[in-house]
Each structure stands twice: as structure tokens, then as C-alpha cells.
Scaffold this motif. Structure first.
Motif, mmCIF file in Angstrom:
data_model
loop_
_atom_site.group_PDB
_atom_site.id
_atom_site.type_symbol
_atom_site.label_atom_id
_atom_site.label_comp_id
_atom_site.label_asym_id
_atom_site.label_seq_id
_atom_site.Cartn_x
_atom_site.Cartn_y
_atom_site.Cartn_z
ATOM 1 N N UNK A 117 0.857 -1.184 0.000
ATOM 2 C CA UNK A 117 0.000 0.000 0.000
ATOM 3 C C UNK A 117 0.892 1.234 0.000
ATOM 4 N N UNK A 118 0.315 2.358 -0.332
ATOM 5 C CA UNK A 118 1.062 3.611 -0.450
ATOM 6 C C UNK A 118 0.512 4.640 0.522
ATOM 7 N N UNK A 119 1.401 5.234 1.332
ATOM 8 C CA UNK A 119 1.000 6.320 2.228
ATOM 9 C C UNK A 119 1.523 7.620 1.624
ATOM 10 N N UNK A 120 0.636 8.365 1.007
ATOM 11 C CA UNK A 120 1.015 9.619 0.350
ATOM 12 C C UNK A 120 0.435 10.816 1.069
ATOM 13 N N UNK A 121 0.555 11.979 0.428
ATOM 14 C CA UNK A 121 0.144 13.214 1.082
ATOM 15 C C UNK A 121 -0.265 14.253 0.046
ATOM 16 N N UNK A 122 -0.528 15.445 0.536
ATOM 17 C CA UNK A 122 -0.900 16.564 -0.333
ATOM 18 C C UNK A 122 0.092 16.725 -1.478
ATOM 19 N N UNK B 106 11.412 19.749 -3.587
ATOM 20 C CA UNK B 106 10.856 20.673 -4.575
ATOM 21 C C UNK B 106 9.481 20.192 -5.022
ATOM 22 N N UNK B 107 8.520 21.097 -5.001
ATOM 23 C CA UNK B 107 7.179 20.768 -5.439
ATOM 24 C C UNK B 107 6.278 20.193 -4.365
ATOM 25 N N UNK B 108 6.779 20.030 -3.147
ATOM 26 C CA UNK B 108 5.948 19.509 -2.065
ATOM 27 C C UNK B 108 5.100 20.621 -1.473
ATOM 28 N N UNK B 109 4.159 20.220 -0.610
ATOM 29 C CA UNK B 109 3.310 21.212 0.052
ATOM 30 C C UNK B 109 4.148 22.188 0.878
ATOM 31 N N UNK C 186 -2.818 23.492 4.700
ATOM 32 C CA UNK C 186 -2.850 22.247 5.472
ATOM 33 C C UNK C 186 -2.326 21.107 4.603
ATOM 34 N N UNK C 187 -1.929 20.046 5.250
ATOM 35 C CA UNK C 187 -1.455 18.848 4.561
ATOM 36 C C UNK C 187 -2.297 17.662 4.996
ATOM 37 N N UNK C 188 -2.741 16.878 4.027
ATOM 38 C CA UNK C 188 -3.423 15.644 4.382
ATOM 39 C C UNK C 188 -2.500 14.469 4.075
ATOM 40 N N UNK C 189 -2.703 13.379 4.790
ATOM 41 C CA UNK C 189 -1.972 12.134 4.568
ATOM 42 C C UNK C 189 -3.009 11.043 4.327
ATOM 43 N N UNK C 190 -2.688 10.089 3.437
ATOM 44 C CA UNK C 190 -3.706 9.126 3.043
ATOM 45 C C UNK C 190 -3.101 7.814 2.582
ATOM 46 N N UNK C 191 -3.974 6.824 2.454
ATOM 47 C CA UNK C 191 -3.566 5.486 2.053
ATOM 48 C C UNK C 191 -4.190 5.125 0.705
ATOM 49 N N UNK D 123 -10.410 16.603 -7.112
ATOM 50 C CA UNK D 123 -10.638 18.043 -6.919
ATOM 51 C C UNK D 123 -9.345 18.750 -6.522
ATOM 52 N N UNK D 124 -8.541 18.102 -5.677
ATOM 53 C CA UNK D 124 -7.292 18.701 -5.231
ATOM 54 C C UNK D 124 -6.257 18.766 -6.355
ATOM 55 N N UNK D 125 -6.226 17.742 -7.211
ATOM 56 C CA UNK D 125 -5.325 17.777 -8.368
ATOM 57 C C UNK D 125 -5.651 18.980 -9.241
ATOM 58 N N UNK D 126 -6.954 19.210 -9.487
ATOM 59 C CA UNK D 126 -7.375 20.343 -10.311
ATOM 60 C C UNK D 126 -7.075 21.678 -9.614
ATOM 61 N N UNK D 127 -7.339 21.736 -8.303
ATOM 62 C CA UNK D 127 -7.136 22.989 -7.559
ATOM 63 C C UNK D 127 -5.665 23.380 -7.532
ATOM 64 N N UNK D 128 -4.797 22.417 -7.187
ATOM 65 C CA UNK D 128 -3.375 22.728 -7.103
ATOM 66 C C UNK D 128 -2.775 23.002 -8.477
ATOM 67 N N UNK D 129 -3.322 22.339 -9.497
ATOM 68 C CA UNK D 129 -2.856 22.624 -10.853
ATOM 69 C C UNK D 129 -3.089 24.082 -11.214
#
Length: 325
Positions: A90-95, A161-164, A250-255, A307-313
Motif C-alpha cells: 500500500x502507499x502512504x502519500x500526502x498533499x 521541490x514541489x511539495x506542500x 494544510x497537509x493531508x496524509x492518506x492510504x 478536486x485537489x489535483x485540479x485545484x493545485x494545478x
């Protein structure tokens, strides 16, 4: 003899056809791995490891955390996307991973297409933290005044580079009209370690990876980038209170799971994560790090990711943010 062979062949075919279902039904029967795409000690790690420990007991097998840092968290994400979809990775990613598509046009994976959303596991506000020896400012207003009077003298570290963290620093610079030099690391953990050691001046960090150091007094918090103060740090003002309106990050973390992971395993892990987040030990640990207990799971979380991909883009395009070469 012919009839007997026919019956044996039919029985063998039946056994083989049932084998995947039997193996799948036995999940998990060996250790599960969580890929964390940053160095140990960062915000992602701070939530992934307690969650893994809680799931150890619930699932009855070891849940291992494997740190794969690099390229703003995209190296680990790519590894997870290419992993066997058998329910053991599994992958634990973030914003950072919903920002990456706008900054890395040649990513080898697609966060929406190649990874299956399981659940958001935590969400924390960012905090402006400083080395208490190198940065004499005791308030955010004093920091801004010093930065304006000394352009380029202060620097800040990020998780890459490019992180939240990077964009949080760039947003702060835009809102305050300051020039603060960016220093990219391979995760928030190494950045905070260098902040404590006095190698850098500031970090615009997710509260999860700075909480222990703030509480221990090795770094100082000047403001949280949220609408309200964080209960775990009631004496730290919001950026709005401190004179920087509009600074909310803010930063979210997810699985996530690799695409193709059997749906019953996805459903089981989703249910186990929901259960884990209700455990008293997890609630206590999350509160210490200034995190809420999220409720977004499955398709609803997937829609949030899109939605977040579109917003941050849009943010990256309008701000003209470019990765440093």
C-alpha cells in the motif's frame, strides 16, 4: 478409465478455479508493506508508523513501513503504482502527490488512474517554525519585518521541490512580499533535523513532523496556518492573528493501493483503517500532532483527490511556480 480421468480433470479444474478465491479469502497471510515516499522522521512517517502498529494487531500480521525518498515523493509513489496488486503493498502519500502532476509533466504514474484511494488518515495545518538561536524574531510580524529588511538572508527547508512545504513557503513569500531562499530536502524529517541543528532558519512544516520538537523547545512555532488555533498548541497564534491574512495551508496524509488490488481486500483495508482511526491510542497520538480524525474513504476520498489535483494545478499555473533545476 476414461470416465475416471474426465472426472479427475474436472475436479482439478474446479480446484484451480477456486485457488485465487481461497488465497484472496485468506488475506492477509504474510506481512503487509506501507511505502512511505519520504525519509524517516517526516510528517508522512509520523502518521504511517502509528497506523501500521495499530493495524498489526487488527490484521494479525506485521505491517512494515518502507521509506523510499526522492523527487518530492514521486519516486515512492511510482514504486507503489508499479507494485503487485496483491494486497500486500500500500502507499502512504500526502498533499504533495496531488500537487506533483502540475509540476512533474513526465511522471511515470497517474495518482488518479494508477492508485486506488483507500482513506485519508490525517490532516494537519502547516506551521511556521524557526531555529530559536538563528532567528531572533519571536513573532511572525518580527520575522516578516526582518525578512523585508534583509532580502535573501533567511532560508527555509522543505520536504522537496514541489511539495506542500515548498508551496507553503512560496505562498508565504508572495503574501508578505519577502525574499526567503528555498532549500529542498528528501523529506520533512531531514529538513526539521537541520532546522534543529541550525543549518537552516525556517521550515513551513506540516504540524505532524514538528510537534515533538516544538513541545521539546528545540524549535519555536511562530504561527499556525489555520483559521483557528490548534488545541494541542493553544499559545501559538494563527497566521491571520499574527498579521498575514490569507495564509492558510494544510497537509493531508492518506492510504492508497495499487490499481488492480482485489476489491474485497480494498474494502477490508478501508474498514480496518476506519477502525484503527477510532482506537484511543491513535486518537491521542493524532491530537498531540494537531491532527483531526478524517472520515473520507473510498470513492468520496477519490473525488476529493481529483478536486485537489485540479485545484493545485490551477494554483501552480497562476503562481508561476517552477521546480528548481
Amino acid at each position: 478409465m476414461s470416465n475416471r480421468l474426465t472426472r479427475l480433470a474436472a475436479l482439478a479444474a474446479l480446484v484451480l478455479s477456486c485457488a485465487p478465491a481461497l488465497a484472496q479469502g485468506a488475506w492477509p497471510n504474510r506481512p503487509v508493506t506501507f511505502i512511505v515516499p519520504f525519509a524517516a522522521g517526516g510528517g508522512t512517517d509520523a502518521f504511517a508508523r502509528p497506523l501500521a502498529a495499530q493495524l498489526d494487531g487488527q490484521l494479525g500480521v506485521r505491517v512494515l513501513v518502507e521509506n523510499r525518498a526522492g523527487a518530492g515523493g514521486t519516486v515512492g509513489a511510482a514504486a507503489a503504482a508499479k507494485a503487485a496488486p496483491d494486497g500486500y503493498t500500500f502507499f502512504v502519500g500526502a498533499t504533495h502527490h496531488v500537487i506533483a502532476p502540475a509540476l512533474y509533466p513526465k511522471l511515470s504514474y497517474d495518482i488518479e488512474r494508477d492508485l486506488v484511494p483507500i482513506a485519508m488518515i490525517s490532516q494537519v495545518p502547516h506551521v511556521v517554525v524557526a531555529n530559536p538561536t538563528k532567528v531572533k524574531a519571536s513573532t511572525l510580524a518580527e520575522l516578516v519585518a526582518f525578512a523585508k529588511a534583509n532580502p535573501g538572508k533567511l532560508n527555509y527547508g522543505s520536504a522537496g521541490a514541489g511539495t506542500a512545504h515548498h508551496l507553503a513557503g512560496e505562498l508565504f513569500k508572495v503574501l508578505t512580499g519577502t525574499n526567503i531562499v528555498h532549500v529542498a530536502y528528501r523529506g520533512a524529517g531531514p529538513a526539521v533535523q537541520d532546522l534543529v541543528a541550525g543549518q537552516i532558519d525556517l521550515v513551513f512544516d506540516g504540524l505532524g513532523s514538528s510537534a515533538a520538537q516544538i513541545q521539546g523547545g528545540t524549535i519555536k512555532a511562530l504561527a499556525v496556518a489555520s483559521q483557528k488555533r490548534v488545541p494541542a498548541f493553544p499559545d501559538v497564534p494563527t497566521a491571520i492573528e499574527a498579521g498575514v491574512p490569507g495564509y492558510e495551508v494544510s497537509t493531508f496524509y492518506a492510504l492508497w493501493a495499487p490499481k488492480g488490488t482485489p476489491q474485497d481486500i480494498v474494502d477490508r483495508m478501508t474498514a480496518e483503517v476506519r477502525k484503527a482511526l477510532e482506537a484511543p491510542s491513535i486518537k491521542e497520538a493524532w491530537a498531540r500532532q494537531g491532527s483531526d480524525i478524517p472520515t473520507l474513504t473510498g470513492p468520496a476520498f477519490g473525488r476529493f483527490v481529483s478536486e485537489e489535483v485540479a485545484r493545485w494545478g490551477k494554483v501552480v499555473k497562476e503562481a508561476g511556480v517552477k521546480l528548481e533545476q
